[in-house]
Design a protein around this motif. Structure first.
Motif, PDB file in Angstrom:
ATOM      1  N   LYS A   1      -3.309  -7.999   0.266  1.00  0.00           N
ATOM      2  CA  LYS A   1      -3.903  -6.688   0.478  1.00  0.00           C
ATOM      3  C   LYS A   1      -3.006  -5.598  -0.100  1.00  0.00           C
ATOM      4  O   LYS A   1      -1.871  -5.424   0.329  1.00  0.00           O
ATOM      5  CB  LYS A   1      -4.124  -6.471   1.977  1.00  0.00           C
ATOM      6  CG  LYS A   1      -4.974  -5.266   2.317  1.00  0.00           C
ATOM      7  CD  LYS A   1      -5.250  -5.224   3.810  1.00  0.00           C
ATOM      8  CE  LYS A   1      -6.166  -4.048   4.137  1.00  0.00           C
ATOM      9  NZ  LYS A   1      -6.449  -3.966   5.598  1.00  0.00           N
TER      10      LYS A   1
ATOM     11  N   ASP B   1      -0.389  -4.210   5.416  1.00  0.00           N
ATOM     12  CA  ASP B   1      -0.643  -4.058   3.983  1.00  0.00           C
ATOM     13  C   ASP B   1       0.590  -3.636   3.196  1.00  0.00           C
ATOM     14  O   ASP B   1       0.480  -3.167   2.067  1.00  0.00           O
ATOM     15  CB  ASP B   1      -1.774  -3.043   3.759  1.00  0.00           C
ATOM     16  CG  ASP B   1      -1.497  -1.693   4.418  1.00  0.00           C
ATOM     17  OD1 ASP B   1      -0.335  -1.434   4.789  1.00  0.00           O
ATOM     18  OD2 ASP B   1      -2.443  -0.894   4.565  1.00  0.00           O
TER      19      ASP B   1
ATOM     20  N   CYS C   1       0.832  -1.200   0.000  1.00  0.00           N
ATOM     21  CA  CYS C   1       0.000   0.000   0.000  1.00  0.00           C
ATOM     22  C   CYS C   1       0.869   1.254   0.000  1.00  0.00           C
ATOM     23  O   CYS C   1       1.666   1.483   0.910  1.00  0.00           O
ATOM     24  CB  CYS C   1      -0.920   0.000   1.214  1.00  0.00           C
ATOM     25  SG  CYS C   1      -2.050   1.416   1.246  1.00  0.00           S
TER      26      CYS C   1
END
Length: 462
Positions: free
Chosen positions: A420, A452, A66
């Protein structure tokens, strides 16, 4: 007649002279060519020697997962060049060049829930850097521009975290760990410090009702701990401290028994754990969520906290365990050297470098197996062991909430689990049900997982 003979002799002489000149030219050309060849070989030798003298493996920092929070620490992902869109996720390893450009050497890393903290050294000076989510001041108080009153809730590049140290430039960090919204830092000789959310006492100080953590410049000095803390491990909203003798202290949220103190209440004062670890020397602890696994120097495994997903079903049918319990794992798995606890999945690495997994989720044994109550071995072939590389060994395992990463003695990284925001680094968006090698252009040395995102420290190939 004489004239003809004389003319013939003269022609032959001229022909011999032309041949001589040709041979001379050829010899000269050959000599020149030979000289060029020798010079070229000398240049090759010089170049080879030059590389040999200067080729050193340099540290590399790679990040993936992320990017929207700034946890990856590469500013151009969120502030790209004109004509490009910001990146919310990075699905393959990207090199963080800023560390090398500033001649910094990273020696410890911790990935929190959307943020990352680095312990680095530059020359003889030590620094602590943070990047990512800062809505609870978990990576310090950052104002930009200075004296503007504009406090950053998100930091998109590594920024220095200042601690109230007596000797801030030379004090080394011995351990750093990040939870959901708090950070704890252990220093060598100057104590333990905490930042961020303390709603449950996870920062090791008194709980203040209705306290606002955003834009909070406070850095806490923990005074209720022994002087010989060597390691800290933050779960989601709780914190554990490990002493040199192998004693464990904890504080924070206790709703699932994760503090291991025999109750389910919150506690803001670090307190020593008892239970089955009493008399044992604990050498490592792991917790990314609300379940905790600890390893003794004898290779025994202990667990406490959440067991809703059968993480601790080997010793209880209850969904919560509030005191450390010995897990009978060594009987089938052998001596354990590393254990990791995610949100609902667990894994151990034994002294034979074999990986065992259990719990609920993606365990690494295919899409049909999502729940296992006892440790189950992953085949060594999944980590690159084959006829060409029969001696490949897994040296370390780490985990986030739902993904695992394994590091081999070849410097390779294998990952699997919930993908994720691309946190498994395989260049895709789908989950990964078996360990698969991550394409990393360097030799991996250590790996760190957040919920993440993932960070790897590596060495260049040359």
């Amino acid at each position: 007649m004489k004239t003809n003979l004389h003319q013939t002799a003269l022609n032959q002489l001229k022909q011999l002279l032309r041949v001589k000149d040709t041979l001379f030219t050829l010899n000269r050309s050959a000599g020149s060519y030979k000289q060029r060849i020798l010079k070229r070989e000398d240049m090759k030798e010089e170049i080879a020697q030059y590389i040999g003298e200067n080729a050193k493996q340099a540290q590399r920092v790679y990040v993936w997962g992320c990017a929207a929070t700034g946890a990856l620490g590469i500013a151009k992902f969120l502030r790209p060049e004109k004509g490009h869109r910001p990146l919310r996720q990075v699905k393959t390893p990207s090199r963080m060049k800023s560390m090398n450009e500033n001649n910094m050497k990273v020696y410890d890393v911790s990935c929190g829930y959307g943020f990352t903290v680095y312990a680095v050294k530059k020359g003889n000076k030590h620094f602590i850097l943070g990047t990512g989510i800062n809505t609870d001041s978990q990576i310090g108080y950052h104002e930009q521009p200075r004296n503007s009153g504009r406090i950053l809730d998100y930091v998109i590049g590594p920024t220095q975290i200042y601690l109230p140290l007596k000797d801030p430039e030379t004090t080394r960090v011995s351990s750093v760990s990040c939870g959901r919204a708090h950070t704890v830092i252990v220093t060598e000789g100057e104590g333990v410090y905490s930042l961020g959310n303390n709603a449950y006492g996870q920062c090791g100080r008194s709980i203040v009702p209705e306290e606002v953590f955003r834009k909070n410049p406070r850095v806490n000095v923990l005074t209720d701990l022994p002087d010989n803390i060597v390691k800290v491990e933050c779960g989601q909203d709780h914190t554990m401290f490990l002493t040199e003798e192998g004693h464990v202290y904890s504080c924070g949220l206790g709703a699932d028994g994760q503090t291991g103190l025999g109750h389910y209440s919150n506690i803001d004062k670090p307190t020593r754990l008892k239970g089955d670890i009493e008399g044992e020397k604990i050498v490592s602890i792991s917790s990314k969520g609300d379940c905790v696994l600890g390893i003794s120097e004898n290779g025994e495994v202990f667990g406490w906290g959440n067991s809703e997903y059968n993480q601790l079903s080997m010793v209880t049918e209850e969904t919560q365990v509030n005191v450390p319990r010995h897990l009978p794992i060594t009987k089938n798995c052998g001596k354990i050297i590393k254990a990791v606890a995610g949100g609902s999945v667990c894994a151990v690495l034994n002294s034979k470098n074999e990986v065992y997994v259990w719990g609920y989720g993606i365990l690494g044994k295919g899409p049909k197996l999502d729940m296992c109550m006892e440790p189950s071995k992953l085949p060594q072939a999944l980590f690159g062991q084959n006829e060409l590389q029969p001696e490949v060994k897994v040296l370390d395992i780490v985990c986030g909430l739902g993904h695992f990463v394994a590091l081999t003695d070849k410097g390779d990284i294998f990952s699997w689990g919930k993908n994720k925001y691309g946190c498994i680094g395989l260049g895709k968006e789908t989950d990964q049900f078996f360990p698969l090698k991550v394409s990393l252009p360097a030799e991996a040395v250590s790996v760190y997982c957040g919920v993440d995102h993932t960070v790897a420290l590596a060495k260049s190939f040359c």
